[in-house]
Design an enzyme around this catalytic site. Structure first.
Site, short mmCIF file in Angstrom:
data_model
loop_
_atom_site.label_atom_id
_atom_site.label_comp_id
_atom_site.label_asym_id
_atom_site.label_seq_id
_atom_site.Cartn_x
_atom_site.Cartn_y
_atom_site.Cartn_z
CG HIS A 164 1.09 -2.71 -0.91
ND1 HIS A 164 2.13 -2.13 -1.57
CD2 HIS A 164 1.60 -3.83 -0.34
CE1 HIS A 164 3.22 -2.84 -1.41
NE2 HIS A 164 2.92 -3.89 -0.67
CB SER A 200 5.34 -5.89 -1.96
OG SER A 200 5.52 -5.12 -0.81
CG ASP A 258 1.23 1.01 -2.40
OD1 ASP A 258 1.12 0.82 -1.17
OD2 ASP A 258 1.89 0.26 -3.15
#
Length: 265
Positions: free
Chosen positions: A245, A147, A216
């Site tokens: 995610h 991320s 996601d």
């Protein structure tokens, strides 16, 4: 235009500007969300090491020495929480003898300072230097970013010699993600930490793995695929069907096998 409509238009404009100003002022609290308590690493063979950054901050990091012939994973987590929340994933990543250097960013539990893009890039520099000082050769370093950490990982791999790069749920840029979330505002004018991975990825010349969940809802699948499309060969895209995610944990055997293959090159 009547006075009433003028007043309404002025009120709407004032509210819009106030909301935009509030977003601009508080943006780093959205981008960086440290939290949790500092706990010892519950990973076999792990020790806590201290890193000193170029600008004088002191960071904690978790270090596991690699077994003979195994690579070291230089790991950068996402924007929320701290390293302790990643314990299960990190334990799985070092299975089989892989080494580890997992960095706790500035401003996060156990580390000094306040987070920013430039600051996190300096944190990565300190971690890379420590890995080299501990005896791992550059070509045996696998940089792993999840991320927000993908932006840190891409920047590091674009600047330094490493063996491979693994990205989980990456973005083209943090600016692009913010623009999608707050499209009614000209966020480009005020964004402090754009993390332009799309501009940096061309400088990465090592094997790349991108893992991204198709469902996601934080950093949409299309962002990871777009970044992958911009990257140099050799590269592998690993979609995780139905995952949200941070999907690395769903495909750990495949990721470990990919790392072994990349290191065998």
């Amino acid at each position: 235009m009547s006075k009433f409509l003028i007043v309404i238009a002025a009120l709407v404009a004032a509210l819009y500007l106030a909301a935009f100003a509030a977003l601009a002022f508080a943006q780093r609290s959205f981008v960086f969300q440290p939290g949790g308590e500092v706990l010892p690493p519950a990973i076999a063979g792990a020790e806590v090491v201290k890193l000193r950054t170029e600008d004088g901050e002191t960071l904690i990091a978790w270090h596991v020495a690699p077994a003979p012939g195994r690579p070291l994973l230089l790991y950068f987590h996402g924007n929320g929480g701290n390293l302790t929340l990643q314990t299960e994933l990190l334990r799985a990543l070092v299975a089989g003898g892989n080494g580890l250097m997992a960095v706790e960013y500035r401003g996060y539990p156990g580390s000094t300072g306040s987070p920013s893009e430039q600051g996190l890039l300096l944190d990565a520099e300190a971690a890379y230097a420590k890995v080299l000082a501990l005896g791992t050769a550059p070509e045996r370093i696998v940089v792993v970013g999840q991320s927000l950490g993908s932006g840190v990982a891409v920047a590091l791999a674009a600047r330094h010699s490493v063996g491979a790069l693994v990205l989980d749920s990456p973005f083209t840029s943090a600016l692009a993600v913010a623009s999608r979330l707050y499209g009614m505002f000209p966020v480009r004018w005020v964004m402090l930490d754009p993390f332009p991975s799309d501009e940096r990825i061309a400088k990465v010349k090592v094997p790349l793995l991108v893992v991204h969940g198709t469902a996601d809802g934080v950093i949409p699948f299309a962002f990871g695929k777009s970044l992958y499309d911009l990257a140099n060969q050799p590269k592998t895209f690993m979609p995780v069907e139905g995952a949200g995610h941070l999907s690395l944990g769903y495909v750990l055997p495949e990721v470990r096998a990919w790392i072994d293959g990349a290191m065998a090159r």
